[in-house]
Design a protein around this motif. Structure first.
Motif, PDB file in Angstrom:
ATOM      1  N   GLY A 189      10.206   0.147   4.710  1.00 13.29           N
ATOM      2  CA  GLY A 189       9.562  -1.160   4.786  1.00 13.29           C
ATOM      3  C   GLY A 189       8.331  -1.214   3.912  1.00 13.29           C
ATOM      4  O   GLY A 189       8.340  -0.758   2.768  1.00 13.29           O
ATOM      5  N   ASP A 190       7.242  -1.760   4.455  1.00 17.01           N
ATOM      6  CA  ASP A 190       5.992  -1.913   3.713  1.00 17.01           C
ATOM      7  C   ASP A 190       5.033  -0.774   4.029  1.00 17.01           C
ATOM      8  O   ASP A 190       5.109  -0.142   5.089  1.00 17.01           O
ATOM      9  N   PHE A 191       4.105  -0.519   3.108  1.00 19.61           N
ATOM     10  CA  PHE A 191       3.053   0.475   3.301  1.00 19.61           C
ATOM     11  C   PHE A 191       1.735  -0.287   3.330  1.00 19.61           C
ATOM     12  O   PHE A 191       1.275  -0.799   2.315  1.00 19.61           O
ATOM     13  N   ILE A 192       1.139  -0.382   4.530  1.00 17.29           N
ATOM     14  CA  ILE A 192      -0.019  -1.235   4.745  1.00 17.29           C
ATOM     15  C   ILE A 192      -1.225  -0.373   5.109  1.00 17.29           C
ATOM     16  O   ILE A 192      -1.184   0.412   6.070  1.00 17.29           O
ATOM     17  N   ILE A 193      -2.301  -0.503   4.342  1.00 19.34           N
ATOM     18  CA  ILE A 193      -3.563   0.167   4.669  1.00 19.34           C
ATOM     19  C   ILE A 193      -4.626  -0.903   4.867  1.00 19.34           C
ATOM     20  O   ILE A 193      -4.932  -1.653   3.936  1.00 19.34           O
ATOM     21  N   GLN A 194      -5.172  -0.972   6.060  1.00 22.39           N
ATOM     22  CA  GLN A 194      -6.308  -1.846   6.347  1.00 22.39           C
ATOM     23  C   GLN A 194      -7.379  -0.977   6.981  1.00 22.39           C
ATOM     24  O   GLN A 194      -7.651  -1.040   8.172  1.00 22.39           O
ATOM     25  N   SER A 195      -7.969  -0.117   6.161  1.00 18.27           N
ATOM     26  CA  SER A 195      -8.914   0.886   6.644  1.00 18.27           C
ATOM     27  C   SER A 195     -10.128   0.950   5.734  1.00 18.27           C
ATOM     28  O   SER A 195      -9.978   0.946   4.509  1.00 18.27           O
ATOM     29  N   PRO A 196     -11.330   1.032   6.298  1.00 16.73           N
ATOM     30  CA  PRO A 196     -12.532   1.197   5.491  1.00 16.73           C
ATOM     31  C   PRO A 196     -12.922   2.665   5.312  1.00 16.73           C
ATOM     32  O   PRO A 196     -14.027   2.956   4.875  1.00 16.73           O
ATOM     33  N   CYS A 197     -12.021   3.591   5.671  1.00 20.68           N
ATOM     34  CA  CYS A 197     -12.399   5.005   5.755  1.00 20.68           C
ATOM     35  C   CYS A 197     -11.496   5.868   4.883  1.00 20.68           C
ATOM     36  O   CYS A 197     -10.512   6.441   5.378  1.00 20.68           O
ATOM     37  N   PRO A 198     -11.784   6.018   3.582  1.00 22.81           N
ATOM     38  CA  PRO A 198     -10.962   6.893   2.744  1.00 22.81           C
ATOM     39  C   PRO A 198     -11.033   8.354   3.150  1.00 22.81           C
ATOM     40  O   PRO A 198     -10.111   9.126   2.892  1.00 22.81           O
ATOM     41  N   VAL A 230      21.564  -1.285   2.574  1.00 20.08           N
ATOM     42  CA  VAL A 230      21.334  -1.769   1.213  1.00 20.08           C
ATOM     43  C   VAL A 230      19.831  -1.868   0.958  1.00 20.08           C
ATOM     44  O   VAL A 230      19.028  -1.974   1.881  1.00 20.08           O
ATOM     45  N   ALA A 231      19.464  -1.813  -0.293  1.00 24.16           N
ATOM     46  CA  ALA A 231      18.061  -1.850  -0.664  1.00 24.16           C
ATOM     47  C   ALA A 231      17.389  -3.117  -0.143  1.00 24.16           C
ATOM     48  O   ALA A 231      17.975  -4.194  -0.156  1.00 24.16           O
ATOM     49  N   ASN A 232      16.132  -2.981   0.331  1.00 25.61           N
ATOM     50  CA  ASN A 232      15.380  -4.139   0.778  1.00 25.61           C
ATOM     51  C   ASN A 232      15.048  -5.033  -0.411  1.00 25.61           C
ATOM     52  O   ASN A 232      14.919  -4.554  -1.548  1.00 25.61           O
ATOM     53  N   PRO A 233      14.895  -6.358  -0.192  1.00 26.37           N
ATOM     54  CA  PRO A 233      14.584  -7.261  -1.302  1.00 26.37           C
ATOM     55  C   PRO A 233      13.301  -6.862  -2.022  1.00 26.37           C
ATOM     56  O   PRO A 233      13.222  -6.892  -3.236  1.00 26.37           O
ATOM     57  N   ALA A 234      12.270  -6.493  -1.255  1.00 24.72           N
ATOM     58  CA  ALA A 234      11.001  -6.088  -1.852  1.00 24.72           C
ATOM     59  C   ALA A 234      10.148  -5.398  -0.801  1.00 24.72           C
ATOM     60  O   ALA A 234      10.234  -5.714   0.385  1.00 24.72           O
ATOM     61  N   HIS A 235       9.345  -4.459  -1.246  1.00 23.98           N
ATOM     62  CA  HIS A 235       8.391  -3.774  -0.377  1.00 23.98           C
ATOM     63  C   HIS A 235       6.982  -4.142  -0.833  1.00 23.98           C
ATOM     64  O   HIS A 235       6.712  -4.248  -2.023  1.00 23.98           O
ATOM     65  N   VAL A 236       6.078  -4.288   0.126  1.00 22.87           N
ATOM     66  CA  VAL A 236       4.666  -4.485  -0.177  1.00 22.87           C
ATOM     67  C   VAL A 236       3.965  -3.140  -0.047  1.00 22.87           C
ATOM     68  O   VAL A 236       4.133  -2.432   0.953  1.00 22.87           O
ATOM     69  N   PHE A 237       3.196  -2.779  -1.050  1.00 25.73           N
ATOM     70  CA  PHE A 237       2.454  -1.514  -1.041  1.00 25.73           C
ATOM     71  C   PHE A 237       0.993  -1.835  -1.325  1.00 25.73           C
ATOM     72  O   PHE A 237       0.631  -2.249  -2.427  1.00 25.73           O
ATOM     73  N   GLU A 238       0.153  -1.681  -0.294  1.00 25.48           N
ATOM     74  CA  GLU A 238      -1.260  -2.028  -0.409  1.00 25.48           C
ATOM     75  C   GLU A 238      -2.028  -0.941  -1.158  1.00 25.48           C
ATOM     76  O   GLU A 238      -1.953   0.236  -0.810  1.00 25.48           O
TER      77      GLU A 238
END
Length: 384
Positions: A210-219, A242-250
């Motif tokens: 699926g998607d790779f979501i980062i909502q973090s202020p802490c590297p 089957v392949a997903n239409p598109a993935h979101v990568f933050e």
């Protein structure tokens, strides 16, 4: 433990050793209890309903679900919710707690979703430890939720001021550690919300469908010196879809240009692979740095397989090594794929260094936290 029953283990210090095959509706581990799945080969522990698995405790006493050598824990219709004081882990070949990279018979977990979080008022966060040759298949989402204001970002450097506040106490962030050659496959989204700690040091890449979501202020909480591959979900029991239409990568790092400093405590990734025919849209939708400057992604090795498509939407991806087997690359606005001038390495996070820093801060009576609030809707069917 009888078949078709919901089970709660809620006595301090209680340890249950499961050495038979069992199917139950739900299981809850509370108050410092431990359940070790150490039965025969096959589906040793099957949680058959959407209630899933809850592992939590209070007052610093840890509740644990432990998978023995070659054992199989199954909860494909529900969520494994690991909250404050809860731990999911495995055993190494000699039966002691899996704290390193020792390879042995594979413990296996098949689960609908994984939610790891922290509760206010409890000093020890939820933790998931995948090590050795453990195999974990998550049919839905993996969510690390550190969005509560009470969660301490103990790792964050004092010079990094994005979203910080100062208090004299608080809760540690939820943690997931992937080590050794452990395999983690995620059929849905992988989401890091708030200053959660994610350590990926396995020689096997994490697979995300699926998607790779980062909502973090802490590297400082993010150690992805291992790899990640965007690909269709596939297990021994489920053929690849089957392949997903598109993935979101933050993308989440500071954009300091094509220099080695971009790999230093900056949400950098060791190896990122986009599988054959997959489409990935690199975006900057969340301000992880706390500024309005566009953020970027730094990758040591970027692998683009045949017929893959990547779109760089007003953000830059920097790399040390590029393997392009025939991918289509699209640039939108300021988006760009750029080589780093000199090869750099991604430093790993020192866990003991973090502990020492945290204790020193506690002794001084001052702990740095991320005070920003996060808004996120999570549909995970967790146990509350």
């Amino acid at each position: 433990l009888l078949n078709k029953e919901s089970v709660t283990i809620d006595l301090v210090g209680t340890a249950v050793n499961l050495d038979i095959k069992v199917q139950i509706d739900t299981v809850r581990l509370l108050s410092g209890s431990t359940l070790t799945v150490a039965g025969a080969d096959g589906q040793d522990f099957d949680v058959a309903k959407t209630g899933g698995i809850l592992i939590t405790s209070d007052a610093g006493a840890l509740s644990r679900l432990v998978a023995g050598n070659g054992r199989y824990v199954k909860a494909v219709d529900g969520t494994m919710h690991v909250s404050s004081g809860g731990v999911y882990e495995g055993l190494d070949p000699v039966g002691s707690s899996a704290a390193g990279t020792t390879a042995g018979p594979s413990a296996r977990l098949d689960v609908g979703n994984i939610l790891i979080d922290s509760r206010c008022g409890e000093p020890v966060a939820g933790e998931v430890i995948l090590s050795g040759q453990m195999v974990t298949n998550v049919f839905g989402n993996v969510v690390l939720d550190a969005t509560r204001d009470c969660v301490v970002c103990a790792m964050c450097s004092l010079g990094n001021t994005a979203g910080q506040g100062v208090i004299a106490g608080g809760e540690t962030p939820p943690i997931i550690r992937v080590k050794g050659s452990a395999i983690l496959r995620v059929g849905g989204n992988l989401m890091i919300l708030g200053p959660a700690q994610f350590v990926q040091q396995s020689t096997s890449p994490i697979e995300v469908a699926g998607d790779f979501i980062i909502q973090s202020p802490c590297p400082e909480c993010f150690d992805f010196s291992g790899g990640i591959v965007v690909k269709p979900f596939s297990t021994s029991a489920v053929a690849a879809v089957v392949a997903n239409p598109a993935h979101v990568f933050e993308v989440a790092g500071r954009d300091v240009g094509p220099v080695n400093d971009g790999f230093n405590v900056n949400f950098a990734i060791g190896t990122l692979e986009v599988y054959n025919g997959e489409t990935v849209n690199f975006v900057d939708l969340f301000s992880n740095t706390g500024s309005t400057t566009p953020e970027a992604l730094y990758v040591d090795t970027l692998i683009l397989r045949d017929a893959a498509t990547i779109t760089l939407s007003n953000c830059r991806v920097y790399y040390n090594n590029l393997i392009n087997e025939g991918a289509f690359i699209e640039h939108i606005g300021s988006g760009a794929l750029i080589p780093v001038a000199n090869l750099g390495a991604i430093p790993t996070v020192s866990v003991w260094g973090v502990v020492v820093m945290f204790l020193a801060m506690m002794t001084a009576g001052t702990v740095v936290i991320r005070a920003r609030r996060y808004d996120a809707q999570i549909d995970n069917g967790s146990i509350r």
